[in-house]
Design a protein around this motif. Structure first.
Motif, PDB file in Angstrom:
ATOM      1  N   MET A  68       0.718  -1.118  -0.185  1.00  0.00           N
ATOM      2  CA  MET A  68      -0.182   0.107   0.004  1.00  0.00           C
ATOM      3  C   MET A  68       0.769   1.104  -0.075  1.00  0.00           C
ATOM      4  O   MET A  68       0.515   2.185  -0.525  1.00  0.00           O
ATOM      5  CB  MET A  68      -1.050   0.167   1.262  1.00  0.00           C
ATOM      6  N   LEU A  69       2.064   1.162   0.648  1.00  0.00           N
ATOM      7  CA  LEU A  69       2.904   2.445   0.681  1.00  0.00           C
ATOM      8  C   LEU A  69       3.322   2.517  -0.946  1.00  0.00           C
ATOM      9  O   LEU A  69       3.387   3.725  -1.019  1.00  0.00           O
ATOM     10  CB  LEU A  69       4.318   1.985   1.514  1.00  0.00           C
ATOM     11  N   VAL A 128      -2.147   1.862   7.243  1.00  0.00           N
ATOM     12  CA  VAL A 128      -2.905   2.772   5.977  1.00  0.00           C
ATOM     13  C   VAL A 128      -3.123   3.926   6.280  1.00  0.00           C
ATOM     14  O   VAL A 128      -2.719   5.055   5.640  1.00  0.00           O
ATOM     15  CB  VAL A 128      -4.029   1.733   5.458  1.00  0.00           C
ATOM     16  N   GLU A 129      -3.566   4.262   7.570  1.00  0.00           N
ATOM     17  CA  GLU A 129      -3.885   5.648   7.920  1.00  0.00           C
ATOM     18  C   GLU A 129      -2.634   6.421   7.850  1.00  0.00           C
ATOM     19  O   GLU A 129      -2.381   7.454   7.240  1.00  0.00           O
ATOM     20  CB  GLU A 129      -4.502   5.742   9.334  1.00  0.00           C
ATOM     21  N   THR A 133      -2.714   9.408   5.424  1.00  0.00           N
ATOM     22  CA  THR A 133      -2.517  10.840   5.995  1.00  0.00           C
ATOM     23  C   THR A 133      -1.307  11.577   5.669  1.00  0.00           C
ATOM     24  O   THR A 133      -1.159  12.822   5.726  1.00  0.00           O
ATOM     25  CB  THR A 133      -3.057  10.785   7.472  1.00  0.00           C
ATOM     26  N   GLY A 134      -0.117  10.846   5.723  1.00  0.00           N
ATOM     27  CA  GLY A 134       1.100  11.306   5.566  1.00  0.00           C
ATOM     28  C   GLY A 134       1.052  12.002   4.044  1.00  0.00           C
ATOM     29  O   GLY A 134       1.794  13.013   3.872  1.00  0.00           O
ATOM     30  N   HIS A 137      -0.975  15.202   4.504  1.00  0.00           N
ATOM     31  CA  HIS A 137      -0.018  16.181   5.452  1.00  0.00           C
ATOM     32  C   HIS A 137       0.964  17.027   4.712  1.00  0.00           C
ATOM     33  O   HIS A 137       1.194  17.977   4.651  1.00  0.00           O
ATOM     34  CB  HIS A 137       0.336  15.681   6.470  1.00  0.00           C
ATOM     35  N   GLU A 138       1.304  16.065   3.719  1.00  0.00           N
ATOM     36  CA  GLU A 138       2.491  16.735   2.703  1.00  0.00           C
ATOM     37  C   GLU A 138       1.975  17.720   1.895  1.00  0.00           C
ATOM     38  O   GLU A 138       2.509  18.905   1.809  1.00  0.00           O
ATOM     39  CB  GLU A 138       3.036  15.640   1.924  1.00  0.00           C
ATOM     40  N   PHE A 139       0.574  17.739   1.481  1.00  0.00           N
ATOM     41  CA  PHE A 139       0.138  18.701   0.526  1.00  0.00           C
ATOM     42  C   PHE A 139      -0.294  19.856   1.530  1.00  0.00           C
ATOM     43  O   PHE A 139      -0.356  21.102   0.923  1.00  0.00           O
ATOM     44  CB  PHE A 139      -1.104  18.146  -0.473  1.00  0.00           C
TER      45      PHE A 139
END
Length: 207
Positions: A68-69, A128-129, A133-134, A137-139
């Protein structure tokens, strides 16, 4: 197996590079996520969508979460490319925002079901969260920095860059998931128009 992996396919031996093999597995996972939830995704089903053997999965990925990453990284790379239309640009902010929104809608039109599946999985799967969400948060971070620059240039009235970015990005994420990740989909132009109106009115006061 290792670099230069060989697989039996239809009685013939097919050689592929590690990069090609990994990309094939990621593509298979994306295809499955268009049809079912992350909870229903299994290594067996992913590998059946490829020409690789099941043990090959563990050459490239530790587990489903590691896969998933890679899926998030793949789709995230496309989103980053589209975001550069605004964040790396200069000049007319509303026009660049429009171009960026159209780019985001284009990515969601192609990957909306996958992004929806990831967003859904993030509600009850901590790994997965963390990954999903990472990406969001980058955006948020790059949007906040861009808003700061626009304020310094006098194109945006003073406001809280971080909180404004957080509100705008998460709003956009939810709206894109609902409008482009579920059937029936909202028309692309309508989605792009709506997002552009919200972003430009909040930041530039543009009509």
């Amino acid at each position: 197996m290792s670099a230069g992996q060989v697989e039996e396919t239809g009685g013939r031996r097919r050689r592929r590079t590690p990069e090609v093999a990994e990309a094939e597995i990621v593509a298979a996972a994306e295809a499955l996520l268009r049809e079912r939830s992350f909870r229903e995704l299994t290594v067996d089903e992913v590998m059946r969508r490829t020409d690789l053997s099941r043990p090959s999965f563990y050459v490239y990925f530790r587990d489903r979460h590691h896969l998933m990453l890679r899926v998030v990284e793949h789709v995230g790379a496309e989103l980053r490319t589209m975001s550069q239309r605004w964040y790396a640009g200069s000049g007319d902010g509303p026009a660049q925002a429009r171009e960026a929104m159209e780019g985001f809608v284009e990515v969601y039109a192609q990957h909306g079901a996958v992004l929806r599946a990831l967003a859904d999985a993030a509600t009850d799967d901590r790994e997965v969260e963390r990954v999903y969400t990472g990406l969001v948060h980058e955006f948020v971070d790059v949007t906040a920095r861009h808003i700061e620059k626009e304020i310094e240039a006098g194109r945006v009235l003073p406001l809280d860059p971080k909180e404004t970015a957080r509100a705008l990005v998460w709003m956009m994420e939810r709206y894109l998931n609902r409008s482009m990740g579920h059937e029936p989909r909202t028309h692309r132009e309508t989605v792009a128009d709506t997002l552009t109106t919200i972003w430009t009115r909040v930041l530039y006061g543009a009509s």
